[in-house]
Design an enzyme around this catalytic site. Structure first.
Site, short mmCIF file in Angstrom:
data_model
loop_
_atom_site.label_atom_id
_atom_site.label_comp_id
_atom_site.label_asym_id
_atom_site.label_seq_id
_atom_site.Cartn_x
_atom_site.Cartn_y
_atom_site.Cartn_z
N GLU A 92 0.83 -1.19 0.00
CA GLU A 92 0.00 0.00 0.00
C GLU A 92 0.87 1.25 0.00
OE1 GLU A 92 -4.12 -1.41 1.99
OE2 GLU A 92 -2.56 -0.87 3.41
N CYS A 105 3.62 8.53 0.81
CA CYS A 105 4.12 7.65 1.85
C CYS A 105 4.30 6.27 1.23
CB CYS A 105 3.09 7.62 2.99
SG CYS A 105 3.52 6.51 4.31
N CYS A 112 5.98 -6.55 8.08
CA CYS A 112 7.10 -6.07 8.90
C CYS A 112 7.33 -7.09 10.01
CB CYS A 112 6.77 -4.71 9.51
SG CYS A 112 8.14 -4.05 10.50
N CYS A 116 5.58 -4.03 16.49
CA CYS A 116 5.16 -2.95 17.39
C CYS A 116 3.67 -3.15 17.73
CB CYS A 116 5.35 -1.58 16.75
SG CYS A 116 7.06 -1.29 16.28
N CYS A 119 0.79 -1.15 15.78
CA CYS A 119 0.84 -1.01 14.32
C CYS A 119 0.18 -2.18 13.61
CB CYS A 119 2.31 -0.89 13.88
SG CYS A 119 2.51 -0.84 12.10
N CYS A 332 -1.51 6.63 9.38
CA CYS A 332 -0.32 5.99 9.96
C CYS A 332 -0.74 4.78 10.77
CB CYS A 332 0.39 6.91 10.95
SG CYS A 332 0.83 8.49 10.32
N1 SAH Z 1 8.91 1.02 10.25
C1 SAH Z 1 9.15 2.42 10.22
C2 SAH Z 1 8.34 3.14 9.19
C3 SAH Z 1 6.88 2.77 9.08
S1 SAH Z 1 5.83 3.12 10.44
C4 SAH Z 1 8.94 3.02 11.57
O1 SAH Z 1 8.40 2.35 12.45
O2 SAH Z 1 9.35 4.15 11.76
C5 SAH Z 1 5.47 4.83 10.21
C6 SAH Z 1 4.93 5.58 11.45
O3 SAH Z 1 3.59 5.21 11.78
C7 SAH Z 1 5.77 5.37 12.69
O4 SAH Z 1 6.20 6.61 13.18
C8 SAH Z 1 4.82 4.71 13.65
O5 SAH Z 1 5.16 5.06 14.96
C9 SAH Z 1 3.46 5.22 13.19
N2 SAH Z 1 2.36 4.36 13.57
C10 SAH Z 1 2.33 3.01 13.61
N3 SAH Z 1 1.12 2.59 14.04
C11 SAH Z 1 0.37 3.70 14.28
C12 SAH Z 1 -0.98 3.90 14.71
N4 SAH Z 1 -1.78 2.88 14.97
N5 SAH Z 1 -1.42 5.17 14.82
C13 SAH Z 1 -0.62 6.22 14.51
N6 SAH Z 1 0.64 6.07 14.07
C14 SAH Z 1 1.14 4.83 13.98
FE1 SF4 Z 2 7.15 -2.23 11.60
FE2 SF4 Z 2 4.91 -0.88 12.13
FE3 SF4 Z 2 6.84 -1.06 13.98
FE4 SF4 Z 2 7.23 0.45 11.80
S1 SF4 Z 2 5.70 0.80 13.38
S2 SF4 Z 2 8.66 -1.03 12.73
S3 SF4 Z 2 6.10 -0.77 10.25
S4 SF4 Z 2 5.66 -2.79 13.14
#
Ligand code: SAH
Ligand code: SF4
Length: 342
Positions: A92, A105, A112, A116, A119, A332
């Site tokens: 995406e 983006c 991944c 986290c 996410c 995000c």
């Molecule tokens: N893996 C990389 C880039 C992709 S994530 C990273 O983690 O930086 C991109 C951004 O989305 C990150 O800053 C993460 O903290 C944010 N993000 C992830 N899940 C989210 C959520 N549920 N709500 C808002 N931001 C989120």
């Molecule tokens: Fe991976 Fe999502 Fe964590 Fe970024 S925020 S490292 S995409 S699991």
């Protein structure tokens, strides 16, 4: 996977041409057609001879992604694309329009591995790395389809770009190339969850790309809970690497902070941030949590305001990012798909 012409750099495409017995400038022309004119087939390369166009068609595919889905938010500010790769995997990409810029983006991996808790992409697990061509092509297809002049690119879609470092940097270099999309380096941001050795490598690059770090907690134990990667690269070492980056590059670093109700939105959380970040030239970007279907909650608007008020007197800039596109799951942390279709 077989390398495609789109995975090659400006120099490598010229080498490809000479290895085929052609002049190097033919390689330069092909680079321009692919990355500046954004064609999706060799037949559109008008100043390239027919035999060379046939060769391009035969020896390297220049169309790497098919557009499977294209959604728009009701206010038109956000568009989400689902692109299908040649092996059936999908990624995406999100376009965010604002009055002063159009930001794309892009994804760096299918899924991944880093898990986290907040996410949605984490739920997919890791499927595979994207090639640099597949990353650059997200830009090309999104530009073509939206008809929009994209001014900024952020590597903040699915995946961890610093776990696919070489291809991500290669894609950033192509997007920055003056004979290609020509996006200024300072308008290209790579975001990492904190892969410390790669941050140090990134600091040495001869490009002005920007760095964002997903911080999400100023306390090490709390960060362990939110981001398992913190156990491998704990907070103190991560912040040292961030400081190193700012020292070496003379640039600020952006810390992303997903604000989650009752988890990291208290006064003690703000205090921890203050203590940790004061000595680093940085900006803190607060992103209210976007719902992902798990148990976590988005703070209310007044909770968000209160959290920002705790940070009123800090010596770094604090911004609030209310990501658009929640209705189409383009915000995000909401990027997810069921994976490969049979
Ligand atoms: N893996 C990389 C880039 C992709 S994530 C990273 O983690 O930086 C991109 C951004 O989305 C990150 O800053 C993460 O903290 C944010 N993000 C992830 N899940 C989210 C959520 N549920 N709500 C808002 N931001 C989120
Ligand atoms: Fe991976 Fe999502 Fe964590 Fe970024 S925020 S490292 S995409 S699991």
């Amino acid at each position: 996977m077989k390398k495609s012409l789109k995975d090659l750099s400006y120099e490598e495409i010229q080498d490809w041409a000479t290895a085929k017995g052609l002049k190097a400038f033919v390689g330069r022309q092909i680079f321009r057609w692919m990355f500046d004119k954004k064609v999706s087939s060799a037949s559109e390369m008008r100043n390239v001879s027919k035999p060379v166009r046939d060769l391009v068609d035969k020896s390297g595919d220049i169309k790497l992604l098919e557009t499977e889905k294209h959604e728009k938010s009701p206010d038109d500010s956000t568009e989400k694309f689902l692109f299908r790769c040649r092996d059936g995997q999908a990624v995406e990409t999100v376009l965010i329009r604002s009055p002063r810029r159009n930001t794309l983006c892009i994804s760096s991996q299918v899924g991944c591995a880093l898990g986290c808790v907040f996410c949605r992409t984490a739920d997919m697990g890791f499927i595979r790395d994207l090639s640099s061509g597949e990353m650059a092509e997200q830009f090309i297809q999104a530009s073509r389809i939206s008809g929009e002049h994209i001014t900024n690119v952020v590597f903040m879609g699915m995946g961890e770009p610093f776990r696919n470092y070489d291809a991500s940097i290669r894609a950033a270099v192509v997007l920055n190339h003056e004979k290609g999309p020509n996006i200024a380096a300072r308008r290209i941001t790579l975001s990492t969850s904190g892969i410390v050795p790669r941050i140090r490598e990134f600091a040495q690059l001869p490009y002005q790309f920007k760095l964002a770090i997903s911080l999400n907690a100023g306390d090490n134990a709390k960060r362990n809970l939110l981001m398992p990667v913190n156990r491998r690269y704990p907070l103190p070492g991560l912040l040292e690497a961030a400081k190193h980056y700012t020292d070496v590059s003379n640039r600020h670093v952006t810390f992303e902070y997903v604000l989650i109700r009752d988890l990291n939105d208290g006064p003690e959380d703000a205090e921890a941030l203050k203590n940790r970040l004061t000595s680093i030239p940085c900006k803190l970007n607060v992103i209210p949590f976007n719902e992902t279907g798990g148990g976590l909650e988005r703070p209310s608007d007044s909770d968000v305001k209160r959290f920002l008020s705790y940070l009123e007197n800090v010596n770094f800039a604090v911004t609030l990012r209310n990501s658009g596109g929640r209705g189409i799951h383009a915000a995000c942390g909401q990027l997810y798909h069921e994976g490969k279709t049979p």
